[in-house]
Design a protein around this motif. Structure first.
Motif, PDB file in Angstrom:
ATOM      1  N   VAL A  51      45.851  45.969  18.075  1.00 21.00           N
ATOM      2  CA  VAL A  51      44.994  46.092  19.259  1.00 21.00           C
ATOM      3  C   VAL A  51      45.010  44.809  20.077  1.00 21.00           C
ATOM      4  N   GLY A  52      45.003  43.663  19.418  1.00 20.52           N
ATOM      5  CA  GLY A  52      45.049  42.398  20.157  1.00 20.52           C
ATOM      6  C   GLY A  52      46.343  42.241  20.938  1.00 20.52           C
ATOM      7  N   THR A  53      47.454  42.596  20.323  1.00 20.09           N
ATOM      8  CA  THR A  53      48.747  42.499  21.026  1.00 20.09           C
ATOM      9  C   THR A  53      48.785  43.430  22.231  1.00 20.09           C
ATOM     10  N   LEU A  54      48.331  44.669  22.053  1.00 23.76           N
ATOM     11  CA  LEU A  54      48.323  45.608  23.172  1.00 23.76           C
ATOM     12  C   LEU A  54      47.395  45.141  24.279  1.00 23.76           C
ATOM     13  N   THR A  55      46.267  44.525  23.924  1.00 20.83           N
ATOM     14  CA  THR A  55      45.349  44.017  24.946  1.00 20.83           C
ATOM     15  C   THR A  55      45.996  42.911  25.773  1.00 20.83           C
ATOM     16  N   LEU A  56      46.695  41.992  25.112  1.00 19.55           N
ATOM     17  CA  LEU A  56      47.386  40.934  25.846  1.00 19.55           C
ATOM     18  C   LEU A  56      48.463  41.497  26.770  1.00 19.55           C
ATOM     19  N   VAL A  57      49.204  42.486  26.274  1.00 22.22           N
ATOM     20  CA  VAL A  57      50.261  43.092  27.089  1.00 22.22           C
ATOM     21  C   VAL A  57      49.669  43.775  28.314  1.00 22.22           C
ATOM     22  N   VAL A  58      48.601  44.552  28.120  1.00 21.22           N
ATOM     23  CA  VAL A  58      47.988  45.255  29.253  1.00 21.22           C
ATOM     24  C   VAL A  58      47.420  44.265  30.258  1.00 21.22           C
ATOM     25  N   ASN A  59      46.775  43.202  29.798  1.00 21.15           N
ATOM     26  CA  ASN A  59      46.232  42.200  30.721  1.00 21.15           C
ATOM     27  C   ASN A  59      47.333  41.535  31.522  1.00 21.15           C
ATOM     28  N   GLU A  60      48.451  41.221  30.867  1.00 22.15           N
ATOM     29  CA  GLU A  60      49.577  40.618  31.589  1.00 22.15           C
ATOM     30  C   GLU A  60      50.100  41.564  32.678  1.00 22.15           C
ATOM     31  N   PHE A  61      50.208  42.823  32.367  1.00 23.47           N
ATOM     32  CA  PHE A  61      50.696  43.777  33.361  1.00 23.47           C
ATOM     33  C   PHE A  61      49.702  43.910  34.521  1.00 23.47           C
ATOM     34  N   ILE A  62      48.413  43.976  34.202  1.00 27.00           N
ATOM     35  CA  ILE A  62      47.419  44.129  35.272  1.00 27.00           C
ATOM     36  C   ILE A  62      47.439  42.926  36.209  1.00 27.00           C
ATOM     37  N   GLN A  63      47.574  41.730  35.666  1.00 26.81           N
ATOM     38  CA  GLN A  63      47.603  40.537  36.506  1.00 26.81           C
ATOM     39  C   GLN A  63      48.875  40.427  37.334  1.00 26.81           C
ATOM     40  N   GLY A  64      49.967  40.926  36.842  1.00 29.35           N
ATOM     41  CA  GLY A  64      51.231  40.746  37.558  1.00 29.35           C
ATOM     42  C   GLY A  64      51.683  41.930  38.377  1.00 29.35           C
ATOM     43  N   VAL A  65      50.941  43.068  38.310  1.00 24.81           N
ATOM     44  CA  VAL A  65      51.357  44.251  39.063  1.00 24.81           C
ATOM     45  C   VAL A  65      51.381  44.007  40.570  1.00 24.81           C
ATOM     46  N   PRO A  66      50.370  43.353  41.188  1.00 26.46           N
ATOM     47  CA  PRO A  66      50.456  43.142  42.649  1.00 26.46           C
ATOM     48  C   PRO A  66      51.698  42.346  43.062  1.00 26.46           C
ATOM     49  N   GLU A  67      51.975  41.276  42.340  1.00 26.59           N
ATOM     50  CA  GLU A  67      53.153  40.477  42.685  1.00 26.59           C
ATOM     51  C   GLU A  67      54.435  41.278  42.484  1.00 26.59           C
ATOM     52  N   LEU A  68      54.500  42.056  41.397  1.00 27.65           N
ATOM     53  CA  LEU A  68      55.689  42.850  41.149  1.00 27.65           C
ATOM     54  C   LEU A  68      55.855  43.948  42.203  1.00 27.65           C
ATOM     55  N   SER A  69      54.756  44.515  42.683  1.00 26.32           N
ATOM     56  CA  SER A  69      54.840  45.539  43.727  1.00 26.32           C
ATOM     57  C   SER A  69      55.398  44.950  45.011  1.00 26.32           C
ATOM     58  N   GLU A  70      54.925  43.759  45.336  1.00 22.48           N
ATOM     59  CA  GLU A  70      55.448  43.110  46.543  1.00 22.48           C
ATOM     60  C   GLU A  70      56.927  42.799  46.398  1.00 22.48           C
ATOM     61  N   LYS A  71      57.313  42.302  45.228  1.00 19.55           N
ATOM     62  CA  LYS A  71      58.733  42.022  45.013  1.00 19.55           C
ATOM     63  C   LYS A  71      59.555  43.321  45.041  1.00 19.55           C
ATOM     64  N   SER A  72      58.973  44.386  44.548  1.00 19.64           N
ATOM     65  CA  SER A  72      59.692  45.658  44.568  1.00 19.64           C
ATOM     66  C   SER A  72      59.898  46.152  45.992  1.00 19.64           C
ATOM     67  N   SER A  73      58.881  45.970  46.839  1.00 22.40           N
ATOM     68  CA  SER A  73      59.032  46.362  48.252  1.00 22.40           C
ATOM     69  C   SER A  73      60.135  45.559  48.916  1.00 22.40           C
ATOM     70  N   GLN A  74      60.175  44.275  48.597  1.00 23.49           N
ATOM     71  CA  GLN A  74      61.253  43.453  49.155  1.00 23.49           C
ATOM     72  C   GLN A  74      62.617  43.923  48.647  1.00 23.49           C
ATOM     73  N   GLY A  75      62.669  44.280  47.397  1.00 25.49           N
ATOM     74  CA  GLY A  75      63.930  44.776  46.861  1.00 25.49           C
ATOM     75  C   GLY A  75      64.365  46.071  47.511  1.00 25.49           C
ATOM     76  N   VAL A  76      63.388  46.970  47.800  1.00 27.00           N
ATOM     77  CA  VAL A  76      63.727  48.225  48.471  1.00 27.00           C
ATOM     78  C   VAL A  76      64.269  47.954  49.865  1.00 27.00           C
ATOM     79  N   ARG A  77      63.648  47.009  50.570  1.00 27.64           N
ATOM     80  CA  ARG A  77      64.146  46.661  51.908  1.00 27.64           C
ATOM     81  C   ARG A  77      65.545  46.064  51.827  1.00 27.64           C
ATOM     82  N   GLN A  78      65.802  45.261  50.828  1.00 31.84           N
ATOM     83  CA  GLN A  78      67.150  44.710  50.665  1.00 31.84           C
ATOM     84  C   GLN A  78      68.173  45.825  50.399  1.00 31.84           C
ATOM     85  N   ILE A  79      67.763  46.813  49.628  1.00 31.65           N
ATOM     86  CA  ILE A  79      68.675  47.936  49.373  1.00 31.65           C
ATOM     87  C   ILE A  79      68.943  48.715  50.654  1.00 31.65           C
ATOM     88  N   GLN A  80      67.908  48.909  51.462  1.00 33.70           N
ATOM     89  CA  GLN A  80      68.108  49.600  52.734  1.00 33.70           C
ATOM     90  C   GLN A  80      69.065  48.833  53.633  1.00 33.70           C
TER      91      GLN A  80
END
Length: 453
Positions: free
Chosen positions: A174-203
C-alpha cells in the motif's frame, strides 16, 4: 531267468514261477514308462521350436496364448491358425496391423485426456473468481513463508507470526502504491502540457515531412476520429456501467486473497496432510514427496523473480534519473510490478518509459532509454535468470513464451502471471513422480514426515 534265480539259490531259498513272472512285468512297465516320458519330452521340445519359428518336431502344438485349435485344424491340408499377438484378445484383432492398433490406442487415450482437460478449463473459467485469488494467495504464501519461519524460530506464536508478516507485506504494498499515485498526480499537468507539445510537433512533421499533408487533410482525419469516438460512445458507456460489477469482483477477490494467504501461511502443513490422507496408502509417500518438492520450487521461483524484478527496476530507474525523465520512481515501480511476467513484462513497461522520454525530452533521450531497456533485458536473460533462478526452476524459453501466450488467452493478465510458476511446479512434480521409486510406506510414516516444517 537264471540271473534272477541265482541270488535266491545262494541264499538257499527256491524261486517260484510267480516271482519270475512278476519280475518280467516290472521290467516291461519300466520300459513303457521310459518310453512315455521320452515322448512327452519330445512333444515339449517340438512345441518350443514351433513357437520360436522353427518346426523341427513332428508333434503339433497350438500357439500360446490363444484359443485351443479345433480338431479340424489337425487335418492334413487344412491351414494352420493365424498367430496372435500377446496384446490381442480375439482373432479379429489379430487381423488389424500392429501399428494401427497402437495408433488407435494412443488416439482414444489422447481424446479422453483432451476432453478431461477441456472440462477442467471450463470449470476453472466458471469459478475463476475463486481460482484466481487462490492462485495469487499461493504465490504470496510462497514469498512470505520464509519470514513466517524466521518469526516461528524466534518463538512467536504461529497466528501472531502470520499476522505480523501479512500486515507488514500489505503495508509495504500500500505504501508503494501510494507513492506511485502521488507521483503521477503531481506530474500529470506537466506531462499533459508536454504531450500537447508533442502532438503539435507530430502535426508539423506530417505537414513538412515526407507525407506533405495539408491542413484540410489533417482536419478531415481529426473529424473522422471524433466521429468514430461519438459512434462508439455507447460501447464505452456500457463498459463504464459494468465497472461497478468489476470493482465488486476485485474487492471480493482481494478479501479472498488476504484470508487465503493467512490460512495458507498458518495452516499450510495441516491442509496438505489432509489432502494427502485422501489418497490411497501406496501413493501417499510419493505424492507427499512430489508436493513438497513442488512447493520448494514455487518458493524459489517467486523469490528469484522478486530479486530479478528489483534489479530490472533499479537498472532502468537509474537511467531515468540520470537523464531527468519525469516519473522516474513510478516508472521504476511499474517495471518492478510488470517484471513478474517473465520476458515480456519488463519490456512492455520499458516501452512506456521510452514513450514518456520521447514526449518529455525528445528523440535522442528516448533512444538512450530504449538502449538502456534493451541492455537490462539482455543482462536479465543471459546473466540474472540462469544465475539466480538456478537449475531447480530452469524452464526452456520456448515453454515460457507458450505458457504466457496460453495464460493471456485463457485468463488475461492474471493468466500470464500464473502460467510460468504453474509450469515450473508441474515440471518439478512430474519429474519427481516419474523418476523416484519409493518403497511401500505405512500411512503413519507419511503423517510423521508431513509434520516437518
Amino acid at each position: 531267468m537264471s540271473d534272477v534265480a541265482c541270488p535266491d539259490r545262494r541264499r538257499g531259498r527256491p524261486v517260484s514261477s510267480l516271482e519270475v513272472r512278476l519280475s518280467r512285468f516290472e521290467r516291461v512297465r519300466a520300459r513303457l514308462r521310459r518310453a512315455y516320458e521320452s515322448g512327452r519330452e519330445s512333444a515339449r521340445g517340438g512345441r518350443t521350436d514351433e513357437a520360436g519359428g522353427s518346426v523341427e518336431s513332428g508333434f503339433a502344438s497350438p500357439v500360446s496364448p490363444g484359443p485351443v485349435a479345433s480338431p479340424s485344424a489337425t487335418v492334413v491340408g487344412a491351414e494352420p491358425p493365424a498367430a496372435m499377438h500377446s496384446s490381442t484378445t480375439s482373432r479379429d484383432d489379430a487381423d488389424v496391423p500392429h501399428a494401427l492398433r497402437i495408433a488407435a490406442a494412443w488416439s482414444w487415450r489422447l481424446i479422453v485426456i483432451g476432453v478431461v482437460t477441456w472440462a477442467l478449463l471450463r470449470i476453472v473459467g466458471t469459478i475463476s473468481i475463486v481460482i484466481i485469488p487462490l492462485a495469487v494467495a499461493l504465490l504470496l504464501s510462497a514469498l512470505l513463508a520464509p519470514a513466517v519461519g524466521w518469526l516461528l524460530r524466534a518463538r512467536f506464536p504461529r497466528s501472531l507470526a502470520t499476522g505480523v508478516v501479512l500486515v507488514g507485506g500489505l503495508a509495504a504494498v500500500v505504501g508503494t502504491l501510494t507513492l506511485v499515485v502521488n507521483e503521477f498526480i503531481q506530474g500529470v499537468p506537466e506531462l499533459s502540457e508536454k504531450s500537447s507539445q508533442g502532438v503539435r510537433q507530430i502535426q508539423n512533421w506530417l505537414k513538412t515531412g515526407p507525407l506533405h499533408l495539408s491542413d484540410n487533410q489533417l482536419d478531415r482525419y481529426i473529424d473522422e476520429g471524433q466521429a468514430w469516438i461519438n459512434a462508439n460512445t455507447e460501447r464505452f458507456t456500457s463498459g463504464a456501467l459494468s465497472t461497478a460489477t468489476t470493482l465488486a469482483e476485485v474487492l471480493t477477490g482481494a478479501i479472498l486473497v488476504l484470508f487465503a494467504t493467512f490460512f495458507f501461511l498458518r495452516d499450510g502443513n495441516k491442509i496438505w496432510r489432509f489432502l494427502v490422507r485422501l489418497l490411497p496408502v501406496a501413493a501417499r509417500w510419493k505424492v507427499d514427496d512430489a508436493g513438497r518438492a513442488s512447493w520448494a520450487t514455487l518458493g524459489a521461483y517467486v523469490r528469484a523473480t522478486v530479486l530479478v524484478a528489483f534489479i530490472d527496476a533499479v537498472g532502468i530507474g537509474i537511467f531515468l534519473v540520470v537523464f531527468d525523465v519525469p516519473f522516474a520512481f513510478p516508472l521504476a515501480a511499474l517495471v518492478f510490478l510488470s517484471a513478474f511476467i517473465p520476458i515480456v513484462g519488463a519490456t512492455l513497461s520499458g516501452g512506456v518509459a521510452v514513450l514518456v522520454a520521447l514526449v518529455d525530452s525528445g528523440a535522442v533521450t528516448a533512444l538512450i532509454i530504449l538502449g538502456a531497456v534493451i541492455g537490462v533485458q539482455q543482462v536479465e536473460g543471459h546473466v540474472l535468470q540462469p544465475l539466480i533462478m538456478g537449475r531447480a526452476v530452469a524452464i526452456h524459453p520456448l515453454a515460457v513464451i507458450i505458457g504466457i501466450a496460453a495464460g493471456v488467452v485463457l485468463a488475461g493478465i492474471t493468466g500470464a502471471l500464473v502460467a510460468v510458476p504453474l509450469i515450473a511446479v508441474l515440471n518439478t512434480a512430474v519429474r519427481r513422480l516419474a523418476s523416484r521409486s519409493v518403497p511401500d510406506t505405512p500411512p503413519d510414516a507419511v503423517v510423521v514426515a508431513s509434520q516437518a516444517p
